[in-house]
Design an enzyme around this catalytic site. Structure first.
Site, PDB file in Angstrom:
ATOM      1  N   LYS A 105     -31.197  10.109  17.146  1.00  0.00           N
ATOM      2  CA  LYS A 105     -31.465   9.886  18.750  1.00  0.00           C
ATOM      3  C   LYS A 105     -32.619  10.627  19.146  1.00  0.00           C
ATOM      4  O   LYS A 105     -33.472  10.200  19.871  1.00  0.00           O
ATOM      5  CB  LYS A 105     -30.226  10.007  19.328  1.00  0.00           C
ATOM      6  CG  LYS A 105     -29.286   8.703  19.393  1.00  0.00           C
ATOM      7  CD  LYS A 105     -28.148   8.957  20.564  1.00  0.00           C
ATOM      8  CE  LYS A 105     -27.172   7.999  20.237  1.00  0.00           C
ATOM      9  NZ  LYS A 105     -25.868   7.895  21.112  1.00  0.00           N
TER      10      LYS A 105
ATOM     11  N   LYS B 155     -26.681  -0.787  11.142  1.00  0.00           N
ATOM     12  CA  LYS B 155     -25.789  -1.089  11.886  1.00  0.00           C
ATOM     13  C   LYS B 155     -25.509  -1.948  12.950  1.00  0.00           C
ATOM     14  O   LYS B 155     -26.901  -1.684  13.658  1.00  0.00           O
ATOM     15  CB  LYS B 155     -24.689   0.267  12.010  1.00  0.00           C
ATOM     16  CG  LYS B 155     -25.323   0.891  13.040  1.00  0.00           C
ATOM     17  CD  LYS B 155     -24.140   1.680  13.587  1.00  0.00           C
ATOM     18  CE  LYS B 155     -24.776   2.599  14.781  1.00  0.00           C
ATOM     19  NZ  LYS B 155     -23.880   3.563  15.292  1.00  0.00           N
TER      20      LYS B 155
ATOM     21  N   LYS C 297     -26.106  -2.176  19.923  1.00  0.00           N
ATOM     22  CA  LYS C 297     -26.763  -2.608  21.406  1.00  0.00           C
ATOM     23  C   LYS C 297     -28.286  -2.678  21.474  1.00  0.00           C
ATOM     24  O   LYS C 297     -28.677  -3.247  22.152  1.00  0.00           O
ATOM     25  CB  LYS C 297     -25.824  -2.091  22.414  1.00  0.00           C
ATOM     26  CG  LYS C 297     -25.923  -0.644  22.585  1.00  0.00           C
ATOM     27  CD  LYS C 297     -25.264   0.310  23.814  1.00  0.00           C
ATOM     28  CE  LYS C 297     -25.447   1.518  23.651  1.00  0.00           C
ATOM     29  NZ  LYS C 297     -24.696   2.331  22.699  1.00  0.00           N
TER      30      LYS C 297
HETATM   31  P1  TYM Z   1     -19.079   3.968  20.198  1.00  0.00           P
HETATM   32  O1  TYM Z   1     -18.969   3.761  21.643  1.00  0.00           O
HETATM   33  O2  TYM Z   1     -20.828   4.020  19.639  1.00  0.00           O
HETATM   34  O3  TYM Z   1     -18.468   3.004  19.216  1.00  0.00           O
HETATM   35  C1  TYM Z   1     -17.130   2.611  19.389  1.00  0.00           C
HETATM   36  C2  TYM Z   1     -16.612   2.253  17.990  1.00  0.00           C
HETATM   37  O4  TYM Z   1     -17.121   1.240  17.317  1.00  0.00           O
HETATM   38  C3  TYM Z   1     -17.513   1.694  15.963  1.00  0.00           C
HETATM   39  N1  TYM Z   1     -18.719   0.941  15.744  1.00  0.00           N
HETATM   40  C4  TYM Z   1     -18.865   0.227  14.505  1.00  0.00           C
HETATM   41  N2  TYM Z   1     -17.993   0.084  13.627  1.00  0.00           N
HETATM   42  C5  TYM Z   1     -18.465  -0.732  12.590  1.00  0.00           C
HETATM   43  N3  TYM Z   1     -19.712  -1.305  12.645  1.00  0.00           N
HETATM   44  C6  TYM Z   1     -20.476  -1.226  13.720  1.00  0.00           C
HETATM   45  N4  TYM Z   1     -21.688  -1.717  13.590  1.00  0.00           N
HETATM   46  C7  TYM Z   1     -20.176  -0.280  14.588  1.00  0.00           C
HETATM   47  N5  TYM Z   1     -20.774   0.068  15.894  1.00  0.00           N
HETATM   48  C8  TYM Z   1     -19.957   1.045  16.394  1.00  0.00           C
HETATM   49  C9  TYM Z   1     -17.811   3.087  16.045  1.00  0.00           C
HETATM   50  O5  TYM Z   1     -17.715   3.762  14.931  1.00  0.00           O
HETATM   51  C10 TYM Z   1     -16.574   3.706  17.240  1.00  0.00           C
HETATM   52  O6  TYM Z   1     -15.525   3.894  16.436  1.00  0.00           O
HETATM   53  N6  TYM Z   1     -18.764   8.956  19.669  1.00  0.00           N
HETATM   54  C11 TYM Z   1     -18.058   7.589  19.680  1.00  0.00           C
HETATM   55  C12 TYM Z   1     -17.294   7.840  21.124  1.00  0.00           C
HETATM   56  C13 TYM Z   1     -16.096   8.833  21.009  1.00  0.00           C
HETATM   57  C14 TYM Z   1     -14.805   8.954  20.271  1.00  0.00           C
HETATM   58  C15 TYM Z   1     -14.389   9.979  20.809  1.00  0.00           C
HETATM   59  C16 TYM Z   1     -14.581   8.146  18.934  1.00  0.00           C
HETATM   60  C17 TYM Z   1     -16.086   9.760  21.999  1.00  0.00           C
HETATM   61  N7  TYM Z   1     -14.905  10.516  21.729  1.00  0.00           N
HETATM   62  C18 TYM Z   1     -13.048  10.294  20.446  1.00  0.00           C
HETATM   63  C19 TYM Z   1     -13.343   8.573  18.506  1.00  0.00           C
HETATM   64  C20 TYM Z   1     -12.632   9.831  19.259  1.00  0.00           C
HETATM   65  C21 TYM Z   1     -18.953   6.775  19.936  1.00  0.00           C
HETATM   66  O7  TYM Z   1     -20.218   6.605  20.552  1.00  0.00           O
HETATM   67  O8  TYM Z   1     -18.640   5.235  19.616  1.00  0.00           O
END
Ligand code: TYM
Length: 329
Positions: A114, A197, A200
């Site tokens: 990022k 991957k 958005k």
């Molecule tokens: P975030 O909001 O980016 O994504 C939410 C979940 O979706 C999964 N994901 C994907 N899985 C498969 N293919 C893809 N292209 C793809 N894009 C996103 C992510 O792996 C995630 O599981 N840091 C985390 C949010 C968070 C969190 C937590 C997760 C904050 N605190 C505690 C687990 C436990 C995040 O930015 O996910």
């Protein structure tokens, strides 16, 4: 003995979740509700680590909450809440940040990616310490299992290291959690660039759950495919085709040979239309409609948020209390 605990979170940083979020994480969230004591959170504290607009953030938090209900999170079975409404997340994050090495935090690849895009001067300290807040999210609820996509693996490793470090110094305080990653759908790829991957930040290659069905069909029809003609699962040589086949598998749960056999003597165009129609019928239409219905009653959503935050806070407060006592507060 109670059921094992689960925590997971999702950021409200887009107007809609996408099918990568759904297959990578949310579907597992729904399934685990019957076997685990589940805590699921819309992580709005995480959402201000990069540029944001307060009005849009508020709206997205509400829409995210509605979408989680729409995909099948049941607020009677699970504790569904908004992170900023439970103050212990920020409080534990501070304590944990004092147990995290500067170099250790600097090795997080998501931060590196990022900052490479936005430049280090424009990156906030919050973006740097973000994985520590994520660790706090998980450790507050003594979660054994954390259902996420592949991109979160490193953050889970840091969480485990912090839990072990704290436990070694102060005696058993935290459960050491494990990532729960479903291999086949851990990384859904961008339809326009199947080496990246789905995310958005590339809206043309990203299928949003709240997209109109004809927009979804267009995204599938224009998906980038590979050279050759054969429809075969081969992620190295045919990443585009393999991504579409993985999406079919994620929806139907059939094995790959059965799926491939349906496309003998068919072309790439047929595969794209088939995948698009499947996603529209099974995912987009039902979830979109349900979300819209839920969003029509904002009072009810706010009341569910309040209930969820209260339930979550009880558990979070108990963990924080023991941490505060141990560190001498
Ligand atoms: P975030 O909001 O980016 O994504 C939410 C979940 O979706 C999964 N994901 C994907 N899985 C498969 N293919 C893809 N292209 C793809 N894009 C996103 C992510 O792996 C995630 O599981 N840091 C985390 C949010 C968070 C969190 C937590 C997760 C904050 N605190 C505690 C687990 C436990 C995040 O930015 O996910």
């Amino acid at each position: 003995m109670g059921k094992p605990s689960v925590l997971s979170g999702i950021q409200p940083t887009a107007d809609s979740f996408h099918i990568g979020n759904y297959f990578g994480a949310l579907r597992q969230w729904v399934q685990m509700q019957d076997t685990h004591d589940c805590f699921y959170t819309v992580v709005d504290l995480h959402a201000i680590t990069s540029e944001f607009d307060p009005k849009i953030l508020k709206k997205r938090t509400l829409t995210s909450f509605a979408q989680l209900l729409a995909v099948g999170i049941d607020s009677l079975k699970s504790t569904l809440f908004v992170q900023s409404q439970v103050p212990q997340h920020a409080q534990l994050a501070w304590v944990l940040s004092c147990f995290t090495g500067f170099g250790e935090a600097g090795r997080m690849t998501q931060f590196k990616d990022k900052t490479q895009k936005g430049g280090q001067e424009r990156s906030s300290v919050g973006l740097f310490t973000y994985p520590i807040l994520q660790a706090a999210d998980i450790l507050l609820y003594q979660a054994q299992s954390v259902p996420v996509g592949e991109d979160q693996r490193q953050h889970l490793e840091l969480t485990r290291d912090l839990a072990i470090r704290f436990n070694n110094q102060f005696g058993k305080t935290f459960v050491v959690p494990e990532a729960f990653i479903v291999k086949e759908s851990a990384k859904i790829l961008d339809l326009q660039d199947p080496t990246a991957k789905m995310s958005k930040s590339s809206p043309q290659g990203c299928v949003f759950i709240l997209d109109e069905p004809d927009v979804v069909m267009k995204k599938f029809k224009t998906a980038l495919t590979d050279s050759g003609k054969e429809i075969k699962y081969d992620p190295t040589n045919k990443p585009g085709i393999s991504n579409l086949l993985s999406i079919i598998k994620a929806v139907t749960n059939e094995d790959m040979t059965t799926i491939e056999s349906q496309f003998v003597n068919k072309g790439y165009g047929d595969l794209k239309i088939y995948t698009g129609e499947l996603v529209v019928e099974k995912i987009i239409k039902p979830f979109r409609e349900k979300t819209m219905t839920l969003l029509a009653d904002e009072n009810q959503l706010n009341s569910l948020m309040n209930d969820g935050a209260q339930k979550a806070e009880k558990v979070a407060a108990a963990t924080l209390k023991s941490v505060y006592e141990k560190v001498g507060f």
